[in-house]
Design an enzyme around this catalytic site. Structure first.
Site, PDB file in Angstrom:
ATOM      1  N   GLU A 190      -4.849  22.406 -42.224  1.00  0.00           N
ATOM      2  CA  GLU A 190      -4.939  22.211 -40.779  1.00  0.00           C
ATOM      3  C   GLU A 190      -5.630  23.410 -40.134  1.00  0.00           C
ATOM      4  O   GLU A 190      -5.340  24.559 -40.472  1.00  0.00           O
ATOM      5  CB  GLU A 190      -3.544  22.075 -40.158  1.00  0.00           C
ATOM      6  CG  GLU A 190      -3.139  20.633 -39.991  1.00  0.00           C
ATOM      7  CD  GLU A 190      -1.962  20.291 -40.857  1.00  0.00           C
ATOM      8  OE1 GLU A 190      -1.887  20.851 -41.962  1.00  0.00           O
ATOM      9  OE2 GLU A 190      -1.140  19.466 -40.417  1.00  0.00           O
ATOM     10  N   ASP A 232     -23.124   6.428 -30.540  1.00  0.00           N
ATOM     11  CA  ASP A 232     -22.404   6.156 -31.781  1.00  0.00           C
ATOM     12  C   ASP A 232     -23.457   5.631 -32.750  1.00  0.00           C
ATOM     13  O   ASP A 232     -23.872   4.477 -32.666  1.00  0.00           O
ATOM     14  CB  ASP A 232     -21.316   5.103 -31.504  1.00  0.00           C
ATOM     15  CG  ASP A 232     -20.571   4.685 -32.755  1.00  0.00           C
ATOM     16  OD1 ASP A 232     -21.069   4.941 -33.860  1.00  0.00           O
ATOM     17  OD2 ASP A 232     -19.485   4.092 -32.608  1.00  0.00           O
ATOM     18  N   LYS A 239     -22.421   4.515 -44.197  1.00  0.00           N
ATOM     19  CA  LYS A 239     -23.266   3.338 -44.008  1.00  0.00           C
ATOM     20  C   LYS A 239     -24.684   3.666 -44.509  1.00  0.00           C
ATOM     21  O   LYS A 239     -24.837   3.884 -45.709  1.00  0.00           O
ATOM     22  CB  LYS A 239     -23.213   2.903 -42.547  1.00  0.00           C
ATOM     23  CG  LYS A 239     -21.782   2.457 -42.155  1.00  0.00           C
ATOM     24  CD  LYS A 239     -21.669   1.918 -40.766  1.00  0.00           C
ATOM     25  CE  LYS A 239     -20.284   1.395 -40.477  1.00  0.00           C
ATOM     26  NZ  LYS A 239     -19.480   2.238 -39.612  1.00  0.00           N
TER      27      LYS A 239
HETATM   28  N1  DSN Z   1     -16.599  -2.064 -39.313  1.00  0.00           N
HETATM   29  C1  DSN Z   1     -17.856  -1.420 -39.058  1.00  0.00           C
HETATM   30  C2  DSN Z   1     -18.992  -2.355 -39.197  1.00  0.00           C
HETATM   31  O1  DSN Z   1     -18.910  -3.225 -40.036  1.00  0.00           O
HETATM   32  O2  DSN Z   1     -19.970  -2.235 -38.490  1.00  0.00           O
HETATM   33  C3  DSN Z   1     -17.879  -0.744 -37.763  1.00  0.00           C
HETATM   34  O3  DSN Z   1     -16.807   0.098 -37.716  1.00  0.00           O
END
Ligand code: DSN
Length: 430
Positions: A58, A202, A231
């Protein structure tokens, strides 16, 4: 002696071991078109599966509440420096456990309960944390939304300006969770300045494209930028906040913007950071500095574009008429088959997509009128335009023959052939 190998896991917990094996096989043998999913590299996965997970730390590097953080400090410092470099950011916080946590921390840093926020509507491409009525964000802050133009299905800046002038938000959010066009951060900044609002992007979906210079950069226009790391960025499951140091609305405050963000993450909304994931984020940031990463991102866009073209050629309506990024949403309402059924039937042949609302959707959230598809994962496999087009043809074979078992069996065979020709995780030792 504790041995942390998967072989040991097979003896300790054969049930979970068997399911992990099955899930790995599913990922290997299927076509992942969910635009938020990807295949992280073995190096990224290795860093995550380490005893770093045992540590409590922490606080922040050199300011921890626990002893024994000599090496953890160095790892987090490297992750921060790499994040700042790849995103050209003044400040980075690598501790958010997820994109939602990153967004929650930004709200806590910038807003007081009851403050007004203008976000992008879920149906127009936003995210639950951008003020969905079922999300925590609307319990604490007053959200209003802008959408897309009914004609172009692109962000309607006249609407944004009108709503900003009327609503006078303290924060404006822009994002691309299911929005396939480029975001014009400069235009958002100009509008935000009319009322002295913070601007937050975002970029969870497009982070990799931004790093590669294939999407406009949110800095210097945005005050804060949140992203996930798993992603297009292709790292471990996690979140990240990038920001300016100076707080434009509170120049004389006790804390600057970077300090506010750090305090909001810890102790604001999180306890101990996940040090194994932070190490893995550092590995993925290093990968993102390599020329191969830029090439990969460029191929993601090429594949995505030809997929959209192929759908259009076959008479399918692609929302906004195409894509500039890694994803697209298609309107499946003319087929008269629910999107849930289409998603499930594609799943059965090894093609993974996700159903999604389209702008002004009249369908319920559980069974909306669109399917969202993206190219990041198939591009990691090595697919190029030819295979990307083929994937679209396979998807349409299934949709157009939804009750035809023979056709679906043939498609499943084609999927198998493609995944064999473009294998993934071949050399990874589980
Ligand atoms: N669940 C994600 C998506 O599939 O875009 C976003 O958080």
């Amino acid at each position: 002696m504790l041995e942390l190998t998967i072989m040991q896991l097979s003896r300790t917990d054969p049930k979970i071991y068997a399911l992990i094996k099955k899930e790995i096989a599913r990922q290997r043998n299927g076509l992942v078109l969910i635009p938020s999913e990807n295949y992280a590299s073995p190096a990224v996965l290795k860093a995550m599966g380490t005893p770093l997970s045992n540590k409590y730390s922490e606080g922040y590097p050199q300011k921890r509440y626990y002893s024994g953080n000599k090496f953890i400090d160095q790892i987090e410092e490297i992750a921060i420096e790499r994040a700042k470099k790849i995103f050209r950011a003044e400040h980075a916080n690598v501790q958010p456990h997820s994109g939602s946590q990153a967004n929650a921390a930004c709200y806590l840093a910038l807003l007081r309960p009851g403050d007004r926020v203008l976000g992008i509507d879920l149906k127009a491409g936003g995210h639950l944390t951008h003020g969905s009525p079922v999300n925590f964000s609307t319990k604490f802050y007053k959200f209003w939304h802008y959408g897309v133009s009914p004609k172009t299905e692109r962000i309607d800046f006249e609407e944004v300006r009108r709503k900003v002038r009327k609503f006078k938000p303290k924060l404006i959010i822009t994002s691309t969770t299911s929005y396939s066009r480029k975001l014009n951060f400069r235009k958002f900044r100009r509008i935000a300045d009319e009322v002295g609002a913070y601007l937050m992007a975002d970029i969870a979906h497009i982070a990799g494209l931004v790093i590669a210079g294939l999407h406009p950069h949110p800095f210097p226009w945005c005050d804060v930028v949140t992203t996930t790391t798993h992603k297009t960025l292709r790292g471990p499951r996690g979140g990240l906040i990038l920001s300016k140091i100076e707080d434009r609305l509170d120049k004389k405050g006790k804390l600057n913007l970077a300090e506010k963000i750090d305090r909001a993450v810890f102790p604001g909304i999180q306890g101990g950071p996940q040090d194994h994931v932070i190490a893995s984020k550092a590995v993925c940031f290093l990968e993102a500095m390599k020329p191969a990463f830029k090439k990969y991102q460029a191929q993601i866009i090429r594949n995505s574009r030809v997929m959209a073209e192929e759908f259009k050629k076959r008479g399918i309506r692609v929302i906004s008429g195409g894509t500039d990024n890694h994803l697209m949403v298609i309107d499946i309402s003319p087929f008269g088959i629910g999107s849930k059924i289409i998603q499930d039937e594609l799943d059965k042949v090894g093609i993974f997509v996700n159903r999604n609302a389209i702008p002004f959707d009249k369908g319920p959230p559980y069974n909306p009128s669109g399917i969202r598809l993206g190219s990041p994962a198939i591009t990691t496999r090595g697919f190029r335009e030819k295979e990307a087009r083929k994937v679209v043809r396979l998807i349409l074979e299934v949709i157009e023959n939804i009750d035809n078992q023979k056709v679906k069996k043939e498609v499943a065979e084609e999927v198998k052939k493609l995944t064999k020709k473009f294998p993934i995780y071949e050399d990874f030792q589980w």
